[in-house]
Design a protein around this motif. Sequence first.
Motif, PDB file in Angstrom:
ATOM      1  N   GLU A 156       0.825  -1.222   0.000  1.00  0.00           N
ATOM      2  CA  GLU A 156       0.000   0.000   0.000  1.00  0.00           C
ATOM      3  C   GLU A 156       0.859   1.272   0.000  1.00  0.00           C
ATOM      4  N   MET A 159       1.962   1.563  -3.599  1.00  0.00           N
ATOM      5  CA  MET A 159       0.806   1.955  -4.411  1.00  0.00           C
ATOM      6  C   MET A 159       0.476   3.439  -4.220  1.00  0.00           C
ATOM      7  N   GLN A 163       0.386   6.378  -7.089  1.00  0.00           N
ATOM      8  CA  GLN A 163      -0.741   7.311  -7.275  1.00  0.00           C
ATOM      9  C   GLN A 163      -0.289   8.760  -7.183  1.00  0.00           C
ATOM     10  N   THR A 168      -2.737   6.043 -12.475  1.00  0.00           N
ATOM     11  CA  THR A 168      -4.139   5.798 -12.122  1.00  0.00           C
ATOM     12  C   THR A 168      -4.395   4.298 -12.163  1.00  0.00           C
ATOM     13  N   ASP A 169      -5.596   3.921 -11.774  1.00  0.00           N
ATOM     14  CA  ASP A 169      -6.002   2.515 -11.766  1.00  0.00           C
ATOM     15  C   ASP A 169      -4.954   1.649 -11.063  1.00  0.00           C
ATOM     16  N   VAL A 170      -4.445   2.152  -9.945  1.00  0.00           N
ATOM     17  CA  VAL A 170      -3.443   1.407  -9.163  1.00  0.00           C
ATOM     18  C   VAL A 170      -4.188   0.389  -8.312  1.00  0.00           C
ATOM     19  N   ARG A 171      -3.839  -0.875  -8.519  1.00  0.00           N
ATOM     20  CA  ARG A 171      -4.536  -1.933  -7.790  1.00  0.00           C
ATOM     21  C   ARG A 171      -3.620  -3.133  -7.612  1.00  0.00           C
ATOM     22  N   MET A 172      -3.972  -3.974  -6.632  1.00  0.00           N
ATOM     23  CA  MET A 172      -3.225  -5.208  -6.395  1.00  0.00           C
ATOM     24  C   MET A 172      -4.185  -6.381  -6.518  1.00  0.00           C
ATOM     25  N   GLU A 173      -3.750  -7.408  -7.242  1.00  0.00           N
ATOM     26  CA  GLU A 173      -4.560  -8.608  -7.425  1.00  0.00           C
ATOM     27  C   GLU A 173      -3.764  -9.832  -6.968  1.00  0.00           C
ATOM     28  N   GLN A 183       1.237 -11.819  -5.686  1.00  0.00           N
ATOM     29  CA  GLN A 183       0.455 -10.607  -5.888  1.00  0.00           C
ATOM     30  C   GLN A 183       1.027  -9.857  -7.089  1.00  0.00           C
ATOM     31  N   ILE A 185       0.787  -5.941  -8.745  1.00  0.00           N
ATOM     32  CA  ILE A 185       0.363  -4.541  -8.641  1.00  0.00           C
ATOM     33  C   ILE A 185       0.362  -3.973 -10.050  1.00  0.00           C
TER      34      ILE A 185
END
Length: 191
Positions: A156, A159, A163, A168-173, A183, A185
């Motif tokens: 985080e 991330m 940002q 943009t569209d910063v995400r973790m899967e 994971q 990012i």
Amino acid sequence: MLPNKFFKWHNQILEENAVKLSNIQPKDTVLELGHGPGFGLQAAAQLLTAPEGKLLGVDYSQYMHEMASKRMKEQISRGKAVLYCSDLVAMPIEENTVDKVFHCNCYYFWPDLKAGARAIHRVMKPGGIMVTTLRLDSVIKAANMKVLTGHKWRPEVYMEALQSSGFTDVRMEKKREKLITFQAIFATAVK
């Protein structure tokens, strides 16, 4: 499996998945940060089939730079790949020239996450995609053992740096391959 082979296998899976998740196209200019011995570079090079496709690599370690240069010598001699032994923030790559950036297991070693995120954003074209892969359980273990200190190992925190640097569209899967959970990012560059 011997410990060295085990870690090599894990890192290779992370690197190959970072390449796969980057959705590299034949004409892209692709950058791997902290390329290590060059497994990710090798995987990415196979996808850059158009004459315009270009591969860039940056690693701070002279040893890793030399290992990857040997592994990639054919692509380097053809002008398809260029590797730099450089600090991320000082990397000699022009602004707005890179379509895809990927890296594995390295952001937590950067001295300044925000400066690193700004350096990545600087070289990326608008709409470019950045992907990093990591095994969060291993990172947490390293932090608990004081191998990684402070808070910058936390996804985080990275991330947030992305940002605040214009992504943009910063995400973790959460992902899984070959019995390994990891994971990824993702972030999109905007200008």
